[in-house]
Design a protein around this motif. Sequence first.
Motif, short mmCIF file in Angstrom:
data_model
loop_
_atom_site.label_atom_id
_atom_site.label_comp_id
_atom_site.label_asym_id
_atom_site.label_seq_id
_atom_site.Cartn_x
_atom_site.Cartn_y
_atom_site.Cartn_z
N THR A 16 -2.69 -9.10 -11.94
CA THR A 16 -4.64 -9.77 -11.62
C THR A 16 -4.05 -9.61 -10.03
N LEU A 17 -6.10 -9.43 -10.05
CA LEU A 17 -6.07 -8.86 -8.45
C LEU A 17 -7.08 -10.58 -8.33
N PRO A 18 -7.42 -10.60 -7.29
CA PRO A 18 -8.91 -11.10 -7.10
C PRO A 18 -10.16 -10.40 -7.37
N SER A 19 -10.90 -10.97 -7.16
CA SER A 19 -12.38 -10.24 -7.28
C SER A 19 -12.91 -10.32 -5.87
N ARG A 20 -12.43 -9.28 -5.11
CA ARG A 20 -12.70 -9.02 -3.94
C ARG A 20 -12.54 -7.63 -3.93
N ILE A 21 -13.88 -6.98 -3.48
CA ILE A 21 -13.43 -5.27 -3.18
C ILE A 21 -11.87 -4.89 -2.42
N ASP A 22 -11.61 -5.78 -0.96
CA ASP A 22 -10.50 -4.89 -0.73
C ASP A 22 -8.98 -4.89 -2.23
N ALA A 23 -9.19 -5.97 -2.95
CA ALA A 23 -8.80 -6.13 -4.09
C ALA A 23 -8.59 -4.58 -4.75
N VAL A 24 -9.28 -3.92 -4.74
CA VAL A 24 -9.42 -3.02 -5.17
C VAL A 24 -7.98 -1.86 -4.43
N ASN A 25 -8.87 -1.45 -2.59
CA ASN A 25 -7.41 -1.02 -2.05
C ASN A 25 -5.75 -1.09 -2.40
N GLU A 26 -5.84 -2.89 -2.65
CA GLU A 26 -4.28 -3.58 -2.93
C GLU A 26 -3.76 -2.83 -3.86
N SER A 27 -5.11 -2.92 -4.46
CA SER A 27 -4.43 -2.34 -6.25
C SER A 27 -3.78 -0.53 -6.22
N GLN A 29 -2.92 0.91 -2.90
CA GLN A 29 -1.71 1.01 -2.45
C GLN A 29 -0.12 1.13 -2.94
N LEU A 30 -0.07 0.03 -4.10
CA LEU A 30 0.10 -0.49 -5.29
C LEU A 30 0.96 1.10 -5.65
N MET A 31 -0.06 0.83 -6.67
CA MET A 31 0.53 2.90 -7.29
C MET A 31 0.59 4.18 -6.92
N PHE A 32 -0.11 3.75 -5.17
CA PHE A 32 -0.05 5.26 -4.54
C PHE A 32 2.14 5.09 -4.69
N GLY A 33 2.01 3.89 -3.76
CA GLY A 33 3.91 3.73 -4.20
C GLY A 33 4.87 4.01 -4.90
N ILE A 34 3.76 3.00 -5.40
CA ILE A 34 5.50 3.52 -6.78
C ILE A 34 4.85 4.70 -7.83
N ASP A 35 3.65 5.96 -7.16
CA ASP A 35 3.78 7.29 -7.66
C ASP A 35 4.86 7.55 -7.01
N MET A 105 11.14 6.59 -0.17
CA MET A 105 10.99 5.56 -1.19
C MET A 105 11.73 4.09 -0.54
N ARG A 106 12.88 4.16 0.71
CA ARG A 106 12.61 2.92 1.48
C ARG A 106 11.35 1.68 1.33
N ASN A 107 10.22 2.80 2.52
CA ASN A 107 9.27 1.91 2.42
C ASN A 107 8.40 2.04 1.68
N PHE A 108 8.53 2.63 0.64
CA PHE A 108 7.85 2.69 -0.67
C PHE A 108 7.65 0.95 -1.60
N VAL A 109 9.71 0.91 -1.81
CA VAL A 109 9.58 -0.14 -2.74
C VAL A 109 10.42 -1.26 -2.08
N ASP A 110 10.88 -2.58 -2.90
CA ASP A 110 11.23 -3.62 -1.97
C ASP A 110 13.02 -3.13 -2.04
N GLU A 111 13.74 -2.99 -3.43
CA GLU A 111 14.68 -2.51 -3.42
C GLU A 111 15.27 -1.35 -3.42
N ILE A 127 13.67 -1.30 -7.33
CA ILE A 127 12.97 -2.05 -7.68
C ILE A 127 11.11 -2.14 -6.94
N LYS A 128 10.18 -2.96 -7.59
CA LYS A 128 9.08 -3.11 -6.81
C LYS A 128 8.80 -3.67 -7.52
N ARG A 129 8.30 -5.48 -6.87
CA ARG A 129 8.38 -6.56 -6.99
C ARG A 129 6.44 -6.52 -6.24
N PHE A 130 5.95 -7.79 -7.80
CA PHE A 130 4.45 -8.16 -8.08
C PHE A 130 3.95 -9.41 -6.85
#
Length: 130
Positions: A16-27, A29-35, A105-111, A127-130
Amino acid sequence: MRLRHLIVTVETTELTLPSRIDAVNESEQLMFGIDMAIREAVTNAVVHGNKQDDSKQIRVAIKSSPQEIEISVHDEGAGFNPAEVADPTATENIMKTSGRGIFFMRNFVDEIEWLNPPEGGTTVKMIKRF
């Protein structure tokens, strides 16, 4: 490339993302890190774990919950100690063309942890936490 075996179960993780344009970048970045973490783990498993031996396999498992996503990558190699991997940010390693996978890997995930199960090989669990 042919997959040797694929098991798919139904799991849904909702972001769930806030309805702000910067949320696009946040999502993004999250998907890029996991990938990137998955790509690095699989690359390490193929190149360093299995030594590109086509008779060996890599298993990737992804589990999700509302709080986190867990990715495990298992190879059939001899195993290693991640503490013995050279620091890619050290002056003598800055210009090297490899050796940054674990750092990323260490920088893109939480654990992250490496396991050496009794049946052999190495499993990296991220593990990547949300």
